[in-house]
Scaffold this motif. Sequence first.
Motif, PDB file in Angstrom:
ATOM      1  N   LEU A  99       0.432  -6.565  -0.791  1.00 60.57           N
ATOM      2  CA  LEU A  99       0.200  -7.368   0.416  1.00 60.57           C
ATOM      3  C   LEU A  99       0.455  -6.561   1.692  1.00 60.57           C
ATOM      4  CD1 LEU A  99      -0.204  -9.858  -1.355  1.00 60.57           C
ATOM      5  CD2 LEU A  99       1.207 -11.140   0.243  1.00 60.57           C
ATOM      6  N   LYS A 100       1.513  -5.760   1.661  1.00 60.24           N
ATOM      7  CA  LYS A 100       1.846  -4.978   2.864  1.00 60.24           C
ATOM      8  C   LYS A 100       0.802  -3.907   3.122  1.00 60.24           C
ATOM      9  CE  LYS A 100       6.655  -6.075   2.545  1.00 60.24           C
ATOM     10  NZ  LYS A 100       8.025  -5.667   2.312  1.00 60.24           N
ATOM     11  N   GLU A 101       0.296  -3.317   2.060  1.00 57.95           N
ATOM     12  CA  GLU A 101      -0.726  -2.278   2.220  1.00 57.95           C
ATOM     13  C   GLU A 101      -2.023  -2.891   2.771  1.00 57.95           C
ATOM     14  OE1 GLU A 101       0.265   0.755   1.766  1.00 57.95           O
ATOM     15  OE2 GLU A 101      -1.683   1.691   2.169  1.00 57.95           O
ATOM     16  N   ARG A 160       1.439   1.287 -11.751  1.00 58.73           N
ATOM     17  CA  ARG A 160       0.553   0.552 -10.828  1.00 58.73           C
ATOM     18  C   ARG A 160       1.389  -0.352  -9.924  1.00 58.73           C
ATOM     19  NH1 ARG A 160      -4.563   0.189 -13.497  1.00 58.73           N
ATOM     20  NH2 ARG A 160      -5.449  -0.412 -11.484  1.00 58.73           N
ATOM     21  N   PRO A 161       0.984  -0.597  -8.700  1.00 62.15           N
ATOM     22  CA  PRO A 161      -0.185  -0.008  -8.079  1.00 62.15           C
ATOM     23  C   PRO A 161       0.034   1.469  -7.789  1.00 62.15           C
ATOM     24  CG  PRO A 161       1.061  -1.293  -6.477  1.00 62.15           C
ATOM     25  CD  PRO A 161       1.703  -1.513  -7.797  1.00 62.15           C
ATOM     26  N   ALA A 220      -6.563  -1.485  -1.546  1.00 62.74           N
ATOM     27  CA  ALA A 220      -5.926  -2.608  -0.834  1.00 62.74           C
ATOM     28  C   ALA A 220      -6.060  -2.429   0.677  1.00 62.74           C
ATOM     29  CB  ALA A 220      -4.458  -2.705  -1.232  1.00 62.74           C
ATOM     30  N   LYS A 221      -5.826  -1.219   1.149  1.00 61.53           N
ATOM     31  CA  LYS A 221      -5.902  -0.988   2.592  1.00 61.53           C
ATOM     32  C   LYS A 221      -7.345  -1.136   3.082  1.00 61.53           C
ATOM     33  CE  LYS A 221      -4.404   1.873   6.317  1.00 61.53           C
ATOM     34  NZ  LYS A 221      -3.454   2.854   6.775  1.00 61.53           N
ATOM     35  N   PRO A 254      -8.893  -3.061  -9.519  1.00 67.54           N
ATOM     36  CA  PRO A 254      -8.799  -4.218  -8.612  1.00 67.54           C
ATOM     37  C   PRO A 254     -10.188  -4.843  -8.382  1.00 67.54           C
ATOM     38  CG  PRO A 254      -7.628  -2.330  -7.702  1.00 67.54           C
ATOM     39  CD  PRO A 254      -8.366  -1.831  -8.907  1.00 67.54           C
ATOM     40  N   GLU A 255     -10.185  -6.156  -8.168  1.00 72.05           N
ATOM     41  CA  GLU A 255     -11.437  -6.860  -7.828  1.00 72.05           C
ATOM     42  C   GLU A 255     -11.207  -7.568  -6.512  1.00 72.05           C
ATOM     43  OE1 GLU A 255     -13.064  -9.428 -11.122  1.00 72.05           O
ATOM     44  OE2 GLU A 255     -11.448  -8.430 -12.216  1.00 72.05           O
TER      45      GLU A 255
END
Length: 259
Positions: A20-22, A132-133, A141-142, A255-256
């Motif tokens: 979430l932070k990334e 992972r991650p 993610a970013k 990831p999707e």
Amino acid sequence: MDKRLQLLYFSATGTTAQILKEMASGIGQIKKEYDITLPMNRQGELAFESDDLLIVGVPVYAGRVPEFLTDYFSKVKGNHTQAIFIVIYGNRDYDDALLELKDTFEKNGFNGIAAGAFIGEHSYTTLVGTGRPDREDLKIAKKFGVDIKTKLSNGDTQIMKVVVKGQYPYKEKVARPLMAPVTNDNCVMCGLCARHCPVGAIHFSDYKEVDATMCIKCCRCIKSCPADAKAINHPAFKEIKQFLIDKFGNIRHEPEVFM
Ligand SMILES: Cc1cc2nc3c(=O)[nH]c(=O)nc-3n(C[C@H](O)[C@H](O)[C@H](O)COP(=O)(O)O)c2cc1C
């Protein structure tokens, strides 16, 4: 970005918080963060407004949103608040968890504009989803965050309505025997486990005692114990762990994202 970016997450072993932070770093500055991992942070109600942008994240437990969060989530209200739904799973599958998370929040005044399923090391074993991650996951993610920001700044917000993978009825709960961590003689009674337990299952009068009826098997106490004193030794747990290692230890899910 003119929205107030806020995070809401449960993260027993840290992977959900990390993703979430990334993601958020690709969108903009975080105005407020609600880490609801500890019970004292799940008191009372929470309300968001139409100028907020909420990223909400949970780990997948048995293919679903962790059941014990249902009550709390019913008290989180939006007011036409745009939201991004994220689930993190341990390289097996996320089944209907993302759909359930989206449904839960959309019922409460949130409009889903994006969603994603990411992979974290499995809470039960370091041999599934190992590490992972990783850098690749964090890059995705970013970039996802950056893409959302671009879409928002293009003003497409009215037409955004995210569709995610998942089925009705949601995956049924599997009945399992009660199992909770046991404590070995390494325990130095520091009490970290009891202070960190997300459901208050570890007795403050004796840190070696874990209430199996309350334990959610999140493995936070096991992973955070500085003396390596806690483990779940129940045969059923060992069996699940071995099944996961055999079936998902040597494959890599990616990831999707949905927008
Ligand atoms: C009780 C429990 C059930 C889980 N069920 C699943 C599952 O159905 N599918 C899966 O791939 N991973 C499953 N996992 C693994 C977690 O989803 C994964 O390790 C996640 O990264 C943990 O997030 P956290 O580090 O934020 O706590 C489960 C973990 C726990 C503790």
